[in-house]
Structure formats: structure tokens, C-alpha cells
Design a protein around this motif. Structure first.
Motif, PDB file in Angstrom:
ATOM      1  N   LEU A 112       0.863  -1.173   0.000  1.00 30.75           N
ATOM      2  CA  LEU A 112       0.000   0.000   0.000  1.00 30.75           C
ATOM      3  C   LEU A 112       0.902   1.226   0.000  1.00 30.75           C
ATOM      4  CD1 LEU A 112      -2.551  -1.066   2.794  1.00 30.75           C
ATOM      5  CD2 LEU A 112      -2.795  -1.357   0.308  1.00 30.75           C
ATOM      6  N   ASN A 113       0.856   1.985  -1.077  1.00 30.08           N
ATOM      7  CA  ASN A 113       1.697   3.182  -1.178  1.00 30.08           C
ATOM      8  C   ASN A 113       0.915   4.245  -1.938  1.00 30.08           C
ATOM      9  OD1 ASN A 113       4.177   4.563  -0.695  1.00 30.08           O
ATOM     10  ND2 ASN A 113       4.712   4.323  -2.845  1.00 30.08           N
ATOM     11  N   TRP A 114       1.148   5.503  -1.633  1.00 26.67           N
ATOM     12  CA  TRP A 114       0.321   6.534  -2.273  1.00 26.67           C
ATOM     13  C   TRP A 114       0.681   6.752  -3.732  1.00 26.67           C
ATOM     14  CZ3 TRP A 114       1.731  12.191  -0.452  1.00 26.67           C
ATOM     15  CH2 TRP A 114       3.103  12.356  -0.501  1.00 26.67           C
ATOM     16  N   ARG A 115       1.876   6.331  -4.172  1.00 29.10           N
ATOM     17  CA  ARG A 115       2.285   6.544  -5.557  1.00 29.10           C
ATOM     18  C   ARG A 115       3.001   5.317  -6.109  1.00 29.10           C
ATOM     19  NH1 ARG A 115       5.193  12.126  -3.858  1.00 29.10           N
ATOM     20  NH2 ARG A 115       3.375  13.512  -3.842  1.00 29.10           N
ATOM     21  N   ASP A 116       3.152   5.285  -7.428  1.00 31.31           N
ATOM     22  CA  ASP A 116       3.994   4.285  -8.078  1.00 31.31           C
ATOM     23  C   ASP A 116       5.089   5.028  -8.843  1.00 31.31           C
ATOM     24  OD1 ASP A 116       3.112   4.161 -11.252  1.00 31.31           O
ATOM     25  OD2 ASP A 116       1.520   4.868  -9.931  1.00 31.31           O
ATOM     26  N   THR A 117       5.997   4.310  -9.453  1.00 35.21           N
ATOM     27  CA  THR A 117       7.138   4.947 -10.113  1.00 35.21           C
ATOM     28  C   THR A 117       6.726   5.782 -11.318  1.00 35.21           C
ATOM     29  OG1 THR A 117       7.511   2.915 -11.385  1.00 35.21           O
ATOM     30  CG2 THR A 117       8.820   3.213  -9.383  1.00 35.21           C
TER      31      THR A 117
END
Length: 399
Positions: free
Chosen positions: A12-17
């Protein structure tokens, strides 16, 4: 090599690369997730939607990305996707998402608080503590609320969870907030292998700032230092490589300081262009207020380029050997003074660059991925792993 353990890991992370504001946190996640897939795990990343990016896709390495919600609503959407998935209702049912065996909750100031709504083991991934950044980005009231959520509520919610962080500095800060030292594993960032032919340094003094253009990176310090240095070194150049929403104020300050012919904003740079710029620069400047790890410091070091950063910024001290691969400073005046000193001392600067290249080779993404996999495997097996790996000892780096 594959150590198949059949686990489904949900990040769970607010952004991706691919997010326009993605940075070192997203790169770290991508690399360790790729290593988990390589070792036989199934990996899903749930993050915010952005631009024209598809709602769902898989990376070439096999990491599945699910994008839902926006900058603030992604936290709610993560809970809904998980809960609706467990109930098997509607288009977000578990037939699409799949039931995870383990959740890795990435805290970027605001946590997902997955321990409250997910009946699965949770690993908390923290790059750095945001104590100093809250008042820089938000007003006093919001800053107080945000800091309470991060420093009190989150610590309480995750009190029985395993933590992973990227530096000893952040581990000590987490301990100061009340997290049990034995539940915090340190897994350093890696550094991509240097590709491409070496590029010669510029004939004129050249400085570089690399990273997202946001207030807490304090690119203003580099601009003001360049303005002062230009009085003595009229051919000096500063390259600002990166993009972000703080771009316009920085360009305005550049004009106010009459640096238009000495400062170059490149925007986003490819890996090939980054390699060229790091090779050509005499010094990398890292005036950031806070970093979990000095990724750009090690990247520059791999090209033989020493760095100047702030001691109070946290993880930069773990990425650098102060006085050997770069210099840590105390304040803005010290920052200007040390940069000037290195620009004028070719022998010392070159020696530091060589030591930085040796030091950078100690950090690889393969090592980081293997250490992270060990923590995940321990949690999937129901074990309580000891902190991994041990800090890299401070030893001489000169060859």
C-alpha cells in the motif's frame, strides 16, 4: 534463484514509479517488489490513480499495479478495495484483487492504518519521519494534526507490527517515538549499476541538484550559494534536474538572483541523461531538510562525484562517510563555505570522488531485495525476525 514460498504480498503506497511526483520511495518499493517476485512471491501494489495511467496493469517484472482514488482518497480506497474484496462484492471483488497473505503498509507521513481493517500480518515500511516537514508544507493546525497522526496514532496502531526502514537514522527516530528497537529492520537502498561510458567533467565549476522540486528539498539554498559563488567564479553553473510543483517559485528566485545564465532547469531526466550530468558535475548538492536515505548521494558517488549535504537531514549521514566521500554541514552559511572550499581544492575533491565510488559499490539492489525478502519470509512463516541487516561498519573507503 527462486525461493518460492507462495505468498501474496500487497503493498500500500500513495504513488507508483510512473507518478509525476514519484521519487526515491517509489523506486525502493519497485526494486524490492521485483525481488520478491523473482523469489517466487505474488506482488500487488495498490496506489493512487493519476493522469492517463491505467487502473490496472502489470510491470515487466510481474508486479501487479492497482490504481484507485486520488492524493487523499487513496487511503480510504485501499480499505474499501480490501474489505469489498474479502466480501466478494462488485467489481473490486477478491476474484480480481486476490486475498493477500501479507500487507506492506508504506508510511509517507499519513499511514494507511491497515492494521485496523486488515486481518493479515502487516509490515510497516518507513523511509523517514516527517517531524520537520509538516510545518514546511502545511499550516500550523494541519501540521499539528499530521504530526500527531504520524507520531502518536500510527505508533499505537502498529505497536505489534514489524517495521522496515532504510537507515539507522530513521530507526533511531522511530525508537524515540516509542517503537520497539527489536521490531525495526534496517534494509538500505541499493544503487543501480553504472551504465554508459564515463563523461569528462566540465572545464568550468559545475554543481548539480537532483530530485523532486518540492519545498523541503530546499533547492533555494543551492541557488543562493551559486549566487554568492558567482562573484568569485563567474563561469560557475548549477544544474537543477527534476520536476515538481515547486518549480515556478524556484525559477522566480533564479530570476531575482539574476542567475538566468548560470542555472539550468532540466525537468525530468532519463537514466542516460542523469548519468551524463552526474559525471560532468564537480559536486552534487543535497540541501534537503530531511531524507530517509541519500539515494542521490550514492548515485553521484558511483560516478565519482562527491556530495555536500546537511547533517540534520537524517539518512544522508548513512549514505555518506563524512569527510571522505562528501561533507555534512550544519547550516546554510557552512553549506556555502564547504562548497566553495571543495570547488577550489581539486585534489581533495578528486580524492573524495574516488572514495565515493568505492563506497557506492557496497550498496546494491540485489542485497536490498534479499534482505527485504528475508523479513517478508519471516512474517509469512509467522516468525518474528531479528533486525536485518546489520549496519554497514564505518571503515576506510580509500583504495
Amino acid at each position: 534463484m527462486t525461493d518460492a514460498c507462495g505468498g501474496h504480498v500487497l503493498f500500500l503506497n500513495w504513488r507508483d514509479t510512473e507518478h509525476p511526483e514519484g521519487g526515491g520511495s517509489e523506486l525502493y518499493l519497485d526494486r524490492v517488489a521485483t525481488e520478491l517476485v523473482r523469489r517466487g512471491n505474488r506482488v500487488t501494489l495498490l496506489c493512487q490513480a493519476h493522469g492517463t495511467a491505467p487502473a490496472e496493469e502489470s510491470t515487466p517484472a510481474g508486479v501487479r499495479i492497482v490504481r484507485r482514488g486520488g492524493r487523499h482518497t487513496v487511503y480510504l480506497m485501499a480499505a474499501l478495495v480490501y474489505l469489498i474484496g474479502l466480501l466478494g462484492i462488485g467489481p473490486l471483488s477478491r476474484r480480481r484483487l486476490g486475498r493477500p497473505d501479507l500487507i506492506i503498509d508504506v508510511g509517507n507521513g499519513i499511514p494507511f492504518l491497515s492494521r485496523l481493517w486488515a486481518r493479515r500480518p502487516v509490515i510497516v515500511l518507513i523511509h523517514h519521519v516527517h517531524r520537520e516537514q509538516w510545518p514546511v508544507v502545511f499550516g500550523p493546525r494541519v501540521a499539528r494534526i499530521g504530526w500527531w497522526i504520524e507520531s502518536v496514532l500510527a505508533v499505537r496502531v502498529y505497536r505489534r507490527c514489524q517495521y522496515v526502514t532504510v537507515s539507522e537514522s530513521t530507526r533511531e527516530e522511530l525508537i524515540g517515538l516509542g517503537v520497539d528497537r527489536q521490531r525495526i529492520a534496517v534494509v538500505h537502498n541499493g544503487t543501480p549499476e553504472v551504465t554508459g561510458e564515463p563523461v569528462p567533467r566540465t572545464a568550468h565549476p559545475s554543481l548539480m541538484v537532483l530530485g523532486r522540486l518540492v519545498p523541503h528539498k530546499r533547492v533555494e539554498f543551492a541557488l543562493r550559494a551559486t549566487a554568492l559563488l558567482a562573484v568569485e567564479m563567474p563561469t560557475i553553473e548549477l544544474v537543477v534536474a527534476g520536476q515538481g510543483w515547486w518549480d515556478e517559485p524556484l525559477r522566480q528566485l533564479t530570476d531575482d538572483l539574476e542567475l538566468g545564465d548560470r542555472v539550468r532547469f532540466t525537468g525530468f531526466v532519463t537514466e542516460e541523461r542523469k548519468h551524463e550530468l552526474l559525471c560532468r558535475s564537480w559536486l552534487l548538492l543535497v540541501p534537503s531538510l530531511k531524507e530517509g536515505w541519500g539515494l542521490t548521494i550514492v548515485e553521484a558517488g558511483a560516478r565519482g562525484t562527491p556530495s555536500v549535504a546537511f547533517r540534520s537531514a537524517g539518512g544522508v549521514a548513512d549514505a555518506m562517510v563524512d569527510g571522505e566521500t562528501g561533507i555534512l554541514v550544519e547550516n546554510e552559511y557552512d553549506f556555502f563555505r564547504r562548497v566553495r572550499s571543495l570547488l577550489l581544492d581539486t585534489g581533495r575533491r578528486t580524492g573524495m570522488g574516488g572514495a565515493a565510488a568505492v563506497h557506492a559499490r557496497r550498496f546494491t539492489w540485489e542485497k536490498a531485495g534479499a534482505a527485504f525478502h528475508d523479513v517478508v519470509t519471516g512474517q509469512l512463516a509467522g516468525a518474528r525476525p531479528a533486525p536485518l541487516p546489520q549496519p554497514i561498519p564505518r571503515q576506510p573507503v580509500r583504495e
